[in-house]
Structure formats: C-alpha cells, structure tokens
Design an enzyme around this catalytic site. Structure first.
Site, short mmCIF file in Angstrom:
data_model
loop_
_atom_site.label_atom_id
_atom_site.label_comp_id
_atom_site.label_asym_id
_atom_site.label_seq_id
_atom_site.Cartn_x
_atom_site.Cartn_y
_atom_site.Cartn_z
N MET A 70 -0.27 61.84 82.57
CA MET A 70 1.15 62.19 82.52
C MET A 70 1.68 62.00 81.11
O MET A 70 1.55 60.91 80.53
CB MET A 70 1.96 61.31 83.49
CG MET A 70 1.68 61.58 84.94
SD MET A 70 2.64 60.49 86.04
CE MET A 70 1.64 58.99 85.94
N CYS A 83 -1.66 72.37 82.95
CA CYS A 83 -0.27 72.20 82.49
C CYS A 83 0.42 73.55 82.40
O CYS A 83 -0.03 74.44 81.67
CB CYS A 83 -0.26 71.50 81.13
SG CYS A 83 1.43 71.25 80.50
N ASN A 93 -4.76 66.29 93.84
CA ASN A 93 -3.58 65.87 93.09
C ASN A 93 -2.38 66.70 93.55
O ASN A 93 -2.53 67.85 93.96
CB ASN A 93 -3.84 66.08 91.60
CG ASN A 93 -2.63 65.77 90.73
OD1 ASN A 93 -2.23 66.57 89.90
ND2 ASN A 93 -2.04 64.59 90.91
N GLY A 142 0.24 65.22 95.65
CA GLY A 142 0.74 64.78 96.95
C GLY A 142 1.92 63.84 96.94
O GLY A 142 2.38 63.41 98.00
#
Length: 488
Positions: free
Chosen positions: A18, A115, A213, A215
């Site tokens: 992140m 991304c 990924n 969730g």
C-alpha cells in the site's frame, strides 16, 4: 536459477503493498500481530536505480538513499525473511537491475501489475501491463532467471474470466513463485463487490499459489473472516490491505487489540526507525478514521514533527529517551570512526582543513580546472581523485594524487564533487599555484575562454566550421571521475 530462501506462499496471511502505508513501521507491526509475509509499498524502478545502498549503523537498518538524501526504502534484519519488495516497472532490464540491488536484503521480489492509478498506467506500469502479455512475460522471465529470490506479481482481473485465466496461465509458465489477484477490474474501486468467483477460477486453473486480495470491504471485518475469504476464493493465501491499514492487529488470532495500544505500538516503531513524520501522521490518520474530528484527531492533524505526534499520544518522554539514545550512539560511532581514521591515516598525505565555496570563484571556474591546467603545463599526468563515503553520515572525502604526491582536506563534504574540489585546493595551495579565486585578480582561464569565444565568432563570420578541436575544449572542461564511490 535455484531459489535459496524458505519463503513459502501457501496458507499465509499477508500484508498487501500500500502506497504510503507499507513502510517499515507498519510492516514490523503487522509481523508482530501475526502476519506471515509483508509487502512494501510500490517503489518505481527508475527511482530505485538512483539510490545507493547504505548501512545505517545508528538505526541498524539497510537504507536505499536517493541523491537528494531521501531514504526511498528502509529495511532491517527483523523482516528480512518476510518482506517482499514490490516495484513498479515496464522494462525487464530495469526491473532486473533493481532486483539485483535489493535481493540480498529481502525475501522476494514482486512486480505491480494491478495499480489502476494514472501515475502508474501513464508510464505503462501497473494495470497497463495487463494489456501487454508479451511485456509481462519478458519482465517476469528475466527476473526468474536473473535473481535467486522468489518472484511474484500482483494483478487485477480482466473484463472476462476466460481472458483472465488465459493470462495467469501464461504468467505461471514464466516460473514465478506465486500470483496475487485483486478481485476487481482496473476500473472498479473498493465500493464495488470483489469477484470471488474469478479468483476461484484462477485458483483452480493454475498450480502455483494464488493469493486472494480485495476482501476488506465485503468480507474481512475480523481475524476469522480471513479464512472465510480464503475459502470463498479457493486461494492458497490471503492478502489484506485496507482492513490492515485501519487496524494491523487484524492479523492477531486472539482478536483486535485496542486501537490506542495499536497506535502507540506503531509510533514506537516510527520513532525507533526514524520514519518521516508526514508518513507517520498519514498512517495514524488512516487508523483514526471517524475519530479524526475528535480533539485528539485534530491535534494529530496539526502536528508538524514526530515529537509533536508523540505528544498528542502522551509519548513525549518516549520520544526524548529514544532520540537521546540515538544521539549517544551516533556520537560514539563518530568517535570510533575518527579514531579508526587517525590510525589508518596515510602519513604521506598532505592535509589542510579547507572547503570549496563556489561563491568565491568566477562562474564555471573551479580549482580542479586550475590543477588540471597546471599539470598539463608542467607535463605531469592528469590528477587522479579517489573518493570514499562514510556510511554513518554519508559524507565524502577525496584524495588527489598529483606528481606522485597525495593531498586531501580533513573536512568531509556532502557531495563527491565538493570533496574533489577541496582536495584540489589543498594541492594548489601546497604548490603555491593560483586556484582561480575572485580575490586573486585577473583570471587567465577566463581570458582563455574569452579569446576562444572571439575566435569562434571570427570563424563563424568567415563561414568556417564552428566545431572546436577536442584538444582545445579539454582546457575548459572539468575532468570528472567515472569511478564508483566506495564506502569506508
């Protein structure tokens, strides 16, 4: 090439990469609470290639430092077997160069292919790679063959399940260790439902570990939900982003810790590893969320330093004690380093305490130019500069060899160029030769330049070739060293 690391991607709970969140304090905190693997924030290949690897003896970290002295990536021994370095790249050779730069300090390398932000896709990185399978294959194959650590990539799903499955099958053939799948399309955002069925189709189509990924919005509210999301996607492991950003104790089997304790634990790591206060504040604001309008939230928002952040959370004493320990350690290391310098000092080196201040010289005239000119006039070999950098404070010192004698300044400088100029000044002053300062009066190098300019103007008026012979140019162009700067 054989992978020589124990990192495994099956049955793992993973901190997602992140931006502005996945820095060292958050990664360490996630590991403390039970995360098995932590990904750093995406770092762009071009920026990383400008960095130097520096051992920070005060913090006991490995720092990758940009030319402007900013620490781009910081890591430590505690996470070395757990941290995956994620990079943004659209070029196989650049990606390999970065991977080789960091591979000894991390457990794995990841390429961001998910991304959707414009700053990434405009440079053909991130989700833009999903439309270029050939480039994906080139980057991943190059990395798998070129480094000894496991390679992974993180993608988003394509408009159709069939296209997504075909892509991941092709990715699997590159030899990567695992693939993380954010179960949304590149145009979808967190408020859109995560497509568990697509992640499941991927998990069933390939044999390498699939990391689910996306969730946090629909599934993961507490620790038990991690397994629920894993079963819904048939994935090998689960990667958590926003739920971990809001409270990294989501990884704790026993349940959440009180947010106050979590934030204080985070601040301790931020101070311990000298995290920039703006990044620390950002992460704390993400944890506070709806509490940002409270008195404490407003004080945090107003804080302008790490010390002020600590005071907001009644940790002022901790800040003062920790920084005092670091200052004492730094002083001790500097003293030890100076003692070692004194013991190892070459007695044949001529030394003076001087620095180069460009304000004392005409534009584009430097002591190095004067020294080079003098060596040519006296028929000596051109000066040879040897420059070293101290890891502790990243300052530079240069030794110049002229006519088999060595010269250096006893003062260390913030750049290689300044250190070389200082060494040239020591040599010139020892020889009693002018160094080109404004206070020395008429400057013959400037006059040479003026005559050269006049000759070129005359040549131009007569229609002659404006190109100047290289042997004339050499008198006016400062020689620079191409050698890499070693660290002391």
């Amino acid at each position: 090439m054989t992978v020589n690391t124990p990192l495994c991607f099956r049955e793992k709970k993973i901190l997602a990469p992140m931006v502005r969140v996945g820095t060292l304090p958050m990664r360490l905190l996630a590991l403390d609470y039970g995360a098995d693997i932590v990904y750093c924030e995406e770092l762009i290949d071009i920026k990383m290639l400008q960095c130097k690897r520096v051992l920070n003896e005060v913090l006991e970290t490995v720092d990758f430092v940009a030319p402007n002295e900013r620490v781009v990536f910081r890591t430590c021994e505690r996470e070395r077997e757990h941290v995956v370095f994620q990079m943004g790249s659209a070029d196989a050779e650049r990606a390999l160069a970065v991977a080789k730069l960091v591979e000894s300090d991390v457990a794995g390398i990841d390429i961001n292919m998910g991304c959707p932000k414009e700053y990434s896709t405009k440079a053909s990185m991130g989700a833009a790679l999903l439309s270029d399978p050939d480039k994906i294959e080139s980057i991943l194959t190059t990395l798998v063959k070129g480094v000894c650590k496991p390679i992974t990539c993180k993608i988003r799903i394509l408009p159709s399940v069939e296209d997504t499955v075909n892509l991941v099958k092709r990715i699997e053939k590159t030899g990567i260790a695992a693939i993380a799948v954010h179960g949304r399309k590149k145009e979808e955002r967190p408020q859109h439902p995560v497509h568990c069925d697509v992640i499941k189709a991927i998990s069933e189509a390939i044999s390498i570990p699939v990391i689910a990924n996306g969730g946090s919005h629909d599934f993961i509210k507490e620790y038990a939900d991690i397994e629920t999301f894993q079963k819904a996607t048939a994935a090998s492991s689960v990667m958590i982003a926003r739920a971990a950003m809001w409270n990294p104790s989501i990884f704790r089997k026993e349940g959440f810790c009180p947010l106050k304790d979590v934030m204080q634990d985070y601040i301790k790591y931020a101070v311990r590893y000298d995290n920039h206060y703006t990044n620390t504040k950002y992460c704390l604001c993400q944890m506070l969320r709806e509490q940002l309008e409270t008195t404490q939230g407003k004080k945090l928002h107003a804080a302008q330093s790490t010390q002020e952040i600590c005071e907001v959370f009644e940790m002022g004493d901790f800040y003062e004690e920790t920084t005092a320990i670091f200052e004492a350690k730094k002083t001790s290391l500097e003293t030890k380093m100076q003692d070692e310098d004194d013991q190892m000092e070459d007695p044949d080196v001529i030394k003076m305490a001087v620095r180069f201040d460009k304000r004392e010289y005409p534009p584009q005239i430097t002591p190095k130019m004067y020294l080079l000119e003098w060596c040519r006039k006296e028929k000596h070999p051109q000066p040879v500069y040897e420059t070293v950098q101290r890891p502790l404070d990243r300052l530079f010192c240069s030794v110049v060899t002229v006519a088999e004698r060595k010269y250096r300044s006893t003062l260390w400088d913030k750049s290689k160029k300044l250190a070389e100029q200082a060494a040239a000044i020591v040599c010139l002053r020892t020889l009693g030769v002018p160094e080109g300062k404004l206070c020395e009066g008429e400057n013959h190098l400037i006059n040479k330049r003026k005559r050269g300019d006049q000759e070129r103007l005359i040549s131009r008026d007569h229609g002659e070739d404006l190109a100047e012979p290289s042997h004339k140019k050499a008198n006016f162009i400062e020689e620079t060293s191409d050698m890499n700067v070693p660290k002391m």
